[in-house]
Design an enzyme around this catalytic site. Structure first.
Site, PDB file in Angstrom:
ATOM      1  N   LYS A  27      -7.668   6.943 -19.540  1.00 25.44           N
ATOM      2  CA  LYS A  27      -7.881   7.449 -20.895  1.00 25.44           C
ATOM      3  C   LYS A  27      -6.627   7.195 -21.761  1.00 25.44           C
ATOM      4  O   LYS A  27      -6.326   6.059 -22.049  1.00 25.44           O
ATOM      5  CB  LYS A  27      -8.282   8.920 -20.828  1.00 25.44           C
ATOM      6  CG  LYS A  27      -9.346   9.217 -19.753  1.00 25.44           C
ATOM      7  CD  LYS A  27     -10.678   8.527 -20.005  1.00 25.44           C
ATOM      8  CE  LYS A  27     -11.636   8.566 -18.819  1.00 25.44           C
ATOM      9  NZ  LYS A  27     -11.978   9.870 -18.280  1.00 25.44           N
ATOM     10  N   TYR A  47     -15.113  18.462 -15.254  1.00 23.41           N
ATOM     11  CA  TYR A  47     -15.506  17.062 -15.471  1.00 23.41           C
ATOM     12  C   TYR A  47     -16.596  16.697 -14.453  1.00 23.41           C
ATOM     13  O   TYR A  47     -16.377  16.842 -13.242  1.00 23.41           O
ATOM     14  CB  TYR A  47     -14.290  16.144 -15.328  1.00 23.41           C
ATOM     15  CG  TYR A  47     -14.652  14.683 -15.317  1.00 23.41           C
ATOM     16  CD1 TYR A  47     -15.068  14.054 -16.477  1.00 23.41           C
ATOM     17  CD2 TYR A  47     -14.608  13.948 -14.146  1.00 23.41           C
ATOM     18  CE1 TYR A  47     -15.439  12.719 -16.465  1.00 23.41           C
ATOM     19  CE2 TYR A  47     -14.964  12.610 -14.122  1.00 23.41           C
ATOM     20  CZ  TYR A  47     -15.379  12.003 -15.279  1.00 23.41           C
ATOM     21  OH  TYR A  47     -15.753  10.680 -15.266  1.00 23.41           O
ATOM     22  N   ARG A  70       0.844  -1.207   0.000  1.00 21.89           N
ATOM     23  CA  ARG A  70       0.000   0.000   0.000  1.00 21.89           C
ATOM     24  C   ARG A  70       0.873   1.249   0.000  1.00 21.89           C
ATOM     25  O   ARG A  70       0.530   2.281  -0.568  1.00 21.89           O
ATOM     26  CB  ARG A  70      -0.992   0.006   1.171  1.00 21.89           C
ATOM     27  CG  ARG A  70      -1.818   1.294   1.230  1.00 21.89           C
ATOM     28  CD  ARG A  70      -3.160   1.184   1.970  1.00 21.89           C
ATOM     29  NE  ARG A  70      -3.110   0.426   3.198  1.00 21.89           N
ATOM     30  CZ  ARG A  70      -2.505   0.825   4.323  1.00 21.89           C
ATOM     31  NH1 ARG A  70      -1.889   1.979   4.372  1.00 21.89           N
ATOM     32  NH2 ARG A  70      -2.512   0.047   5.394  1.00 21.89           N
ATOM     33  N   ASP A 104      -6.231  19.587 -14.667  1.00 16.69           N
ATOM     34  CA  ASP A 104      -6.628  18.277 -15.191  1.00 16.69           C
ATOM     35  C   ASP A 104      -6.168  18.230 -16.650  1.00 16.69           C
ATOM     36  O   ASP A 104      -6.727  18.907 -17.509  1.00 16.69           O
ATOM     37  CB  ASP A 104      -8.153  18.120 -15.059  1.00 16.69           C
ATOM     38  CG  ASP A 104      -8.661  16.745 -15.500  1.00 16.69           C
ATOM     39  OD1 ASP A 104      -7.942  16.056 -16.242  1.00 16.69           O
ATOM     40  OD2 ASP A 104      -9.790  16.376 -15.105  1.00 16.69           O
TER      41      ASP A 104
END
Ligand code: PLP
Length: 371
Positions: free
Chosen positions: A195, A99, A47, A170
């Protein structure tokens, strides 16, 4: 080194023990201590860190020209880490066409913890009017989704810096191949790696890349480690693999998008095309200044109503009717449906993620659908 070289080499290390040229996927969640109690491999527990994640983060940082990167299990997890890193009561200025997934996150999960205004950040007067003493962050997204509006990064950064405010950009639509916000003064870049980084519509991921290792960045790292919204070693491996072809894939997407935008722009059944590479785009000048290339996303408005618009997408053979972007295959989407009842997106707008099929096939398909 140039981007193409960084993309291939910065995330890959020949394996010390096996001499495998491609780094193996290390699935182990835990790492053995040395006799002195130390961790000779540099990792303790997955982690906190993992060899595949470390490789991914090093290529991400290099590609955006940053000093460090933190990767996440999705783009929204990356955005959430930014918001969680801010002191309660911080005021955020975000674009009115942010977004929708992140806008909903702020509205639904951070109301009462943070305050925010969704405004037209491109209007300098409006932006300045909304700055308060407790404003800690200006969020920008350029080109924006789905209207492909361009934000002048340098202008926003200048206003932010004079007021001691951080800027996060972004950069999902542009990718570092088309735009490098850190070089224009942004503090942190955010990505949905789902993406173009993933590029094959088969994994989810997110990333933050920083220009400086500030205390704020260390807080973001804490959110990553303590929150645990990390990508798996397998996803990190897939991303490192995909990123090697990112520069060439994006060049192909840009090439096709420009030609498709030009085709649609002169089509009598199309009212308007939004693509920053068109000289008719209202902010083409700013796009030309701050972008290295104009990206693979475009939107267009069909002449007619919502029904006419659905008729167009339903006739398409090659374009897949689906949300998301950045994959090899071309996708088309009626954006207003996805964004829900409070959307401001025109009902006759279609968003296209232009894929890497041959441009003549893409044009032929749109031609028959629009006829
Ligand atoms: C997809 C997307 C996100 C969210 O990323 P996920 O990986 O879906 O969580 C954020 N910003 C933009 C611009 C996006 O396209």
């Amino acid at each position: 080194m140039k981007t193409e070289t960084i993309a291939i080499h910065a995330g890959n290390h020949t394996d010390e023990s096996s001499r495998a040229v491609i780094q193996p996927i290390i699935l182990s969640t835990t790492f053995e201590r040395g006799l002195d109690g130390d961790f000779p491999g540099g990792h303790i527990y997955s982690r906190s860190s993992n060899p595949n994640r470390a490789s991914l983060e090093s290529v991400l940082a290099r590609l955006e020209g940053g000093v460090d990167a933190a990767s996440f299990s999705s783009g929204n997890a990356a955005g959430m880490a930014v918001f969680q890193s801010l002191p309660p009561g911080t005021h955020i200025i975000a674009p009115d066409d942010m977004y929708h997934g992140l806008r909903n996150q702020l509205k639904n999960l951070f109301a009462g913890i943070l305050t925010f205004d969704f405004i037209d950040v491109n209007d300098v007067d409006t932006l300045q009017q909304h700055i308060k003493p407790e404003t800690g962050l200006i969020w920008i997204e350029t080109p924006s989704n789905p209207l492909l509006k361009i934000t002048d990064i340098k202008t926003v950064v200048t206003i932010a810096k004079t007021n001691g405010i951080k800027v996060v950009c972004d950069n999902t639509f542009a990718t570092p191949i088309c735009q490098q916000p850190l070089s224009l003064g942004a503090d942190v870049v955010m990505h949905s790696a789902t993406k173009y980084f993933g590029g094959h519509s088969d994994l989810m991921g997110g990333a933050l890349i920083t220009a400086e290792k500030t205390d704020w960045w260390l807080k973001i790292r804490q959110v990553q480690e303590m929150g645990g919204a990390i990508p798996s070693p397998m996803d990190c491996y897939m991303l490192v693999r995909s990123i090697k072809t990112l520069p060439y894939r994006v060049k192909g997407h840009v090439h096709n998008a420009q030609l498709l935008a030009e085709y649609l722009d002169q089509h009598p059944a199309v009212e308007r095309v939004m693509y920053p590479g068109l000289t008719s785009h209202p902010q083409h000048g700013i796009a030309k200044q701050q972008m290295l290339a104009f990206g693979g996303m475009l939107s267009f408005i069909v002449k007619g109503n919502e029904e006419d618009t659905h008729n167009v997408i339903n006739k398409l053979q090659l374009f897949t009717r689906a949300t998301s972007l950045g994959g090899l295959e071309s996708l088309i989407e009626h954006r207003a449906t996805v964004e829900g009842p409070d959307t401001r997106t025109p009902r006759n707008l279609l968003r296209v993620s232009v894929g890497l099929e041959h441009i003549e096939d893409l044009i032929a398909d749109l031609k028959q659908a629009l006829s």
